[in-house]
Design a protein around this motif. Structure first.
Motif, short mmCIF file in Angstrom:
data_model
loop_
_atom_site.label_atom_id
_atom_site.label_comp_id
_atom_site.label_asym_id
_atom_site.label_seq_id
_atom_site.Cartn_x
_atom_site.Cartn_y
_atom_site.Cartn_z
N TRP A 46 -7.79 34.32 -4.83
CA TRP A 46 -7.08 33.31 -4.04
C TRP A 46 -6.09 33.97 -3.10
CZ3 TRP A 46 -2.20 31.75 -2.88
CH2 TRP A 46 -2.05 30.46 -2.34
N VAL A 47 -5.30 34.90 -3.61
CA VAL A 47 -4.29 35.57 -2.80
C VAL A 47 -4.95 36.31 -1.64
CG1 VAL A 47 -2.52 37.36 -2.79
CG2 VAL A 47 -2.69 35.78 -4.73
N GLU A 48 -6.04 37.00 -1.93
CA GLU A 48 -6.72 37.77 -0.87
C GLU A 48 -7.19 36.85 0.26
OE1 GLU A 48 -10.54 40.81 -0.30
OE2 GLU A 48 -10.17 39.85 -2.25
N LYS A 49 -7.76 35.70 -0.10
CA LYS A 49 -8.28 34.79 0.91
C LYS A 49 -7.16 34.11 1.68
CE LYS A 49 -12.83 33.94 -1.01
NZ LYS A 49 -13.83 32.93 -1.39
N GLU A 50 -6.12 33.70 0.99
CA GLU A 50 -5.05 32.99 1.66
C GLU A 50 -4.28 33.90 2.62
OE1 GLU A 50 -4.64 29.80 1.73
OE2 GLU A 50 -6.30 29.55 0.36
N LEU A 51 -4.08 35.15 2.26
CA LEU A 51 -3.33 36.06 3.12
C LEU A 51 -4.21 36.71 4.17
CD1 LEU A 51 -0.81 37.69 0.62
CD2 LEU A 51 -0.59 35.63 2.01
N ALA A 52 -5.49 36.37 4.19
CA ALA A 52 -6.39 36.88 5.22
C ALA A 52 -6.37 36.05 6.49
CB ALA A 52 -7.82 36.95 4.68
N ILE A 53 -5.57 34.98 6.51
CA ILE A 53 -5.49 34.14 7.71
C ILE A 53 -4.82 34.93 8.84
CG2 ILE A 53 -5.38 32.04 6.31
CD1 ILE A 53 -2.39 31.91 6.84
N GLN A 80 -2.18 34.69 10.59
CA GLN A 80 -0.74 34.94 10.49
C GLN A 80 -0.38 35.91 9.37
OE1 GLN A 80 2.11 33.85 12.10
NE2 GLN A 80 1.08 32.66 13.68
N HIS A 81 -1.30 36.15 8.44
CA HIS A 81 -1.10 37.11 7.35
C HIS A 81 0.15 36.84 6.51
CE1 HIS A 81 -4.45 39.49 8.72
NE2 HIS A 81 -3.90 39.64 9.91
N ARG A 82 0.44 35.57 6.28
CA ARG A 82 1.58 35.22 5.44
C ARG A 82 1.45 33.78 4.97
NH1 ARG A 82 5.37 31.80 7.81
NH2 ARG A 82 5.28 31.60 10.08
N LEU A 83 2.24 33.42 3.97
CA LEU A 83 2.36 32.03 3.58
C LEU A 83 3.28 31.31 4.55
CD1 LEU A 83 2.86 32.32 -0.30
CD2 LEU A 83 0.74 31.96 0.93
#
Length: 253
Positions: A206-213, A215-218
């Motif tokens: 999950w973390v890998e996919k979400e931070l691959a956007i 903007q590279h951040r939450l």
């Protein structure tokens, strides 16, 4: 026609799930914009009370009301108390929700029911309870918090994705039915830095996919709250049934 502004002066707002996260940031920003605010929470009295004190220190009228938005009777009581406290409602933000990461074949009926009842059922129940008052006064704005996963889908999140996609569909249906007097729109955030979506308890996948956007951040709760303020204000008065995406680039329609 007068020039629209971001001001919510004189508006009365209900924010569900407002004790923490996106809801808390939204309630705070609404108060700063001049709104009176009902802080809905479920079993978070200390957090809600602290927020109410903060909003009152800003000069806003604010009240905390505990209610389980997945339960019809509780929702009806919530809206009745909100009307009694503020004299009516002009803005509703359906923010309350839960999330669960679990393989689909391990997902139980109870898992499914909990996510659907909370993340989609609450939008239905609270809208149904609030809309009669808005119809009677001939105005209102509703903002439903969905998710980019309701558009993209994601493995191991089937009930959550289904519920958020349903919230988007419900938003569009209500927008058509209650326009032009009442504006109904949605926000589909990307991953946001809240306790519910914490990198600490999500899987490495999950973390890998979400931070691959891109903007590279939450995202931060305040960034989503800013979109809610826009949709609640007169600046968005020509928006109807739209889904805005403060998502860091996870979805590019």
């Amino acid at each position: 026609m007068s020039a629209p502004t971001l001001s919510l002066a004189g508006r009365r707002a209900l924010v569900t799930g407002a004790a923490t996260g996106i809801g808390r940031a939204t309630a705070r920003l609404f108060a700063q914009a001049g709104a009176s605010v009902v802080v809905n929470h479920w079993r978070q009295p200390a957090e809600a009370a602290a927020l109410v004190q903060e909003l009152q220190a800003l000069g806003a009228q604010a009240v905390a009301i505990e209610a389980d938005v997945s339960d019809t009777a509780s929702v009806q009581a919530l809206v009745a108390q909100a009307h009694a406290a503020l004299g009516g409602l002009d803005v509703l933000v359906n923010n309350a929700g839960v999330i669960q990461e679990k393989p689909f074949l391990e997902t139980t009926d109870a898992d499914w029911d909990r996510l659907i009842h909370t993340d989609l059922g609450s939008v239905f129940r609270v809208c149904r309870a609030v809309l009669p008052g808005m119809v009677a006064q001939g105005s209102g704005a509703i903002v439903n918090i969905a998710s980019d996963l309701g558009i993209l889908g994601r493995e191991r999140y089937a009930p959550y994705c289904a519920a958020k996609a349903g919230a988007i569909g419900l938003t569009r249906s209500l927008a058509r039915e209650f326009a032009p007097a009442i504006r109904v729109n949605a926000i589909a955030p990307g991953p946001v830095n809240t306790a519910m979506v914490s990198l600490a308890h999500m899987s490495a996948e999950w973390v890998e996919k979400e931070l691959a956007i891109p903007q590279h951040r939450l995202g931060e709760p305040e960034e989503i709250a800013a979109t809610a303020l826009f949709l609640a204000s007169d600046l968005s008065r020509f928006y109807c049934g739209q889904v805005l995406g403060p998502n860091g680039g996870s979805v590019m329609p």
